[in-house]
Design a protein around this motif. Structure first.
Motif, mmCIF file in Angstrom:
data_model
loop_
_atom_site.group_PDB
_atom_site.id
_atom_site.type_symbol
_atom_site.label_atom_id
_atom_site.label_comp_id
_atom_site.label_asym_id
_atom_site.label_seq_id
_atom_site.Cartn_x
_atom_site.Cartn_y
_atom_site.Cartn_z
ATOM 1 N N CYS A 142 -27.093 13.383 21.013
ATOM 2 C CA CYS A 142 -26.232 13.300 19.826
ATOM 3 C C CYS A 142 -25.557 11.940 19.750
ATOM 4 C CB CYS A 142 -25.176 14.392 19.856
ATOM 5 S SG CYS A 142 -25.848 16.026 19.772
ATOM 6 N N ALA A 145 -27.802 9.298 18.421
ATOM 7 C CA ALA A 145 -28.056 9.385 16.983
ATOM 8 C C ALA A 145 -26.793 9.159 16.166
ATOM 9 C CB ALA A 145 -28.656 10.745 16.648
ATOM 10 N N ARG A 148 -25.478 7.223 11.820
ATOM 11 C CA ARG A 148 -26.390 8.006 11.003
ATOM 12 C C ARG A 148 -27.047 7.193 9.906
ATOM 13 N NH1 ARG A 148 -22.870 12.883 9.811
ATOM 14 N NH2 ARG A 148 -23.928 12.831 7.819
ATOM 15 N N ALA A 154 -31.561 6.554 14.684
ATOM 16 C CA ALA A 154 -32.301 7.816 14.555
ATOM 17 C C ALA A 154 -33.599 7.761 15.347
ATOM 18 C CB ALA A 154 -32.587 8.094 13.078
ATOM 19 N N ALA B 85 -31.555 18.401 13.970
ATOM 20 C CA ALA B 85 -30.561 17.509 13.360
ATOM 21 C C ALA B 85 -31.032 16.061 13.439
ATOM 22 C CB ALA B 85 -29.215 17.669 14.062
ATOM 23 N N ILE B 86 -31.603 15.690 14.576
ATOM 24 C CA ILE B 86 -32.086 14.314 14.723
ATOM 25 C C ILE B 86 -33.261 14.060 13.774
ATOM 26 C CG2 ILE B 86 -33.179 12.706 16.328
ATOM 27 C CD1 ILE B 86 -31.502 13.963 18.538
ATOM 28 N N SER B 89 -31.920 13.562 10.291
ATOM 29 C CA SER B 89 -31.316 12.259 10.023
ATOM 30 C C SER B 89 -32.394 11.185 9.948
ATOM 31 C CB SER B 89 -30.269 11.919 11.080
ATOM 32 O OG SER B 89 -30.863 11.392 12.215
ATOM 33 N N ARG B 92 -34.005 11.620 6.443
ATOM 34 C CA ARG B 92 -33.178 11.094 5.364
ATOM 35 C C ARG B 92 -33.379 9.601 5.205
ATOM 36 N NH1 ARG B 92 -27.876 14.170 6.630
ATOM 37 N NH2 ARG B 92 -28.055 15.947 5.236
#
Lengths: 491, 107
Positions: A142, A145, A148, A154, B85-86, B89, B92
């Motif tokens: 987390c 990453a 964002r 990412a 979640a990664i 992202s 996106r």
């Protein structure tokens, strides 16, 4: 009551992390979070120190076995991890607002990741090893990453996550095989079964190979290092600091505990049919590949990522030497982790200090001439790079010295020579940064880095610098602590 | 009664299928599924070994393997949450879930 005292480092970090998460959700002011998390981690380290001083005999810590093992080895790692985490939070306190990433969950993630690493270092059962590892790794993914809006962040996180989960699955299959062979998941129980003859079967060797893959991956040894430069480069720099300092220490704690306790029988620890030759090969590959690649990097952050892989190689030399000189080599690994923690946290901190938003210090060219323009930012960077290179009188010199001596004393002359040649190669790319900082002028019109101002970053650098010099000038006290911690880890 | 070997063979097959899927496929979602298959192979092995080891169901540690499998399921769920979640992202920013298009960072 005394059991709660013995567990207080873990409790303090857990409660602190939960409270900070609540505070983050309800408060508008994010400024206090960095201070709060640093205080929580400092308190965790201080409690670990208090338990170390006061002793925990009669605290009924046996009742926690085999799930959690509170001994001097785990207490040493509690202090080390809290130190590394506290330095990383201080850096985050300066870096995140500067680069408009000021979202409070970073601190909660960091605290919970530290908790996972602490559990990992105290784990005495495959189940707690697995849980600690997952808690630590998920937080680290987390944090990687965290930027964002950045594709690099990412992408680094994606590579780290995919390869990390793959390695965890491989290691977990090794755990399942170990359970199948020995009928127990406690490390001590596995050791007993191994000594009783289970280590001779092909299944045990296969399980050992699977577990070794996972362990080497977590400390980013070659050939399982491919994720490291990408994840380290993509992550925001405080997260990079944290990963290269605390997550790596957690990985080494797990490696020492699992290899020495579960695979500590004469058969698994022998040169002919155990883990030492495999690990020695990995150590040689890690040092050589990382040092040769680091010299070719243009990005300073990526160079430091390769440097952290190279340091894992030196540490692996110490782990191999445990085969013949148990306590001395373990102590040298622990001491090296301490010197590596303060030097690396300092180096990344200085890199953060050298750049501000819009004028970041990314490549070597960005740093050209910064020694003349901004001596206050360049001087700490120079100190930490010299420590990483192992120049006396800095901490890094004694770290390498004790590792090399442990390897010599256990008869691994060839390994010591390779490690020595590698540290000479390593000095090249550290000194190259110094050359750029002090002896080059930036090309006309080229973008240059401008240092930022932050009390948090300066504090972290000051603490690291004091520790680097203190460990370099009088290493005996902390070496003594490392020896006591190593003695706690029974073979 | 089905012998232990049958379970372990199935578990090994699942593990190898997952491993190959991870190495060969380029779609991140399928890669995540492959990891999930590997973790389930581990759970199956744990439960099968547990049954082979625990002759006396009341003994201490008679359910270790099953407990491990439960923890494995929980950890796999957490891992998938973070992984998705990664991936999200990444999607996106790049409008792609293919691993071979994640090639920005290199030496």
């Amino acid at each position: 009551m005394s059991l709660i005292f013995a567990l207080s480092p873990l409790i303090v970090v857990t409660v602190g992390a939960l409270l900070l998460m609540l505070a983050e959700a309800f408060s508008k002011n994010k400024e206090g979070l960095a201070v709060g998390s640093t205080m929580v981690l400092t308190a965790g380290g201080a409690f670990a120190g208090a338990v170390w001083m006061k002793g925990f005999e009669g605290a009924d810590v046996e009742s926690l076995a085999p799930w959690l093992i509170i001994d001097r080895f785990s207490l040493f790692f509690f202090m080390l991890l809290c130190l590394g985490g506290a330095l990383a939070t201080l850096l985050a306190g300066g870096y995140l607002p500067e680069h408009r990433l000021d979202r409070g969950e970073f601190y909660s993630l960091l605290l919970f990741t530290t908790l996972g690493a602490m559990i990992l270092s105290a784990a005495g059962d495959l189940l707690t090893v697995f849980l600690g590892l997952e808690t630590m790794s998920l937080g680290a993914y987390c944090m990687t990453a965290f930027r964002r809006a950045s594709v690099r962040s990412a992408e680094g996180a994606l590579k780290y996550f995919l390869l990390g989960s793959f390695a965890a699955a491989i290691m977990l299959y090794g755990f399942a095989l170990l359970y199948g062979i020995t009928g127990t998941t406690s490390l001590v129980g596995i050791s007993k079964a191994m000594r009783a003859g289970a280590s001779h079967g092909p299944g045990a060797i296969f399980a050992l190979i699977l577990v070794l893959v996972g362990l080497i991956f977590k400390v980013s040894g070659v050939p399982f290092h491919m994720w490291t430069p990408d994840a380290y480069e993509g992550a925001p720099t405080p997260a990079t600091t944290y990963m290269s300092v605390a997550v790596k220490s957690g990985g080494f704690a797990m490696m020492l505990r699992v290899l020495i306790t579960a695979f500590g029988d004469p058969q698994s620890m022998s040169w002919g049919s155990g883990w030492p030759p495999a690990l020695a090969l990995v150590a040689v590959l890690t040092m050589t590949v990382a040092n040769l690649t680091a010299g070719q990097q243009e990005s300073v952050k990526r160079m430091l990522a390769y440097s952290s892989i190279a340091h894992a190689g030196y540490l692996l030399v110490g782990v191999v030497a445990i085969m013949r000189a148990h306590e001395q080599a373990t102590a040298s690994v622990l001491f090296y982790l301490l010197t590596y923690t303060v030097s690396t946290a300092g180096a990344f901190g200085a890199l953060i200090l050298c750049g501000r938003r819009g004028a970041e210090a990314v490549s070597l060219e960005d740093l050209a001439g910064i020694g003349k323009r901004h001596p206050a930012a360049a001087l700490p960077f120079a100190l930490f790079l010299l420590s990483l290179a192992g120049v006396p009188p800095t901490a890094g010199f004694f770290g390498k010295w004790f590792i090399f001596r442990a390897a010599m004393d256990s008869g691994f002359y060839w390994l010591t020579i390779i490690a020595f040649i590698n540290s000479v190669i390593g000095a090249y790319y550290y000194l190259r940064v110094l050359v750029f900082m002090y002896m080059r002028e930036p090309a006309a019109g080229a973008p240059v880095a401008t240092p930022m101002r932050s009390g948090y970053v300066s504090t972290a650098l000051l603490v690291s610098a004091v520790l680097v010099l203190a460990l370099g000038l009088c290493p005996s006290t902390s070496l003594d602590v490392a020896v006591q911690a190593a003695t706690g880890l029974g073979g | 009664m089905i012998p232990l070997e049958a379970y372990i063979t199935l578990s090994a097959f699942l593990f190898v299928i997952g491993g190959f899927g991870f190495l060969i496929r380029r779609n991140v979602i399928v890669t995540l599924l492959s990891i999930e298959v590997m973790l389930n192979a581990v759970n199956l092995a744990f439960v099968a070994f547990n049954r082979a080891h625990a002759a006396d169901a009341n003994a201490v540690g008679a359910h270790t393997g099953q407990v491990f499998a439960f923890f494995g399921i929980a950890a796999a769920a957490a891992e998938t949450a973070v992984g998705l979640a990664i991936v999200l992202s990444m999607f996106r920013l790049k409008r792609s879930v293919r691993t071979d298009e994640a090639d920005l960072l290199k030496n």
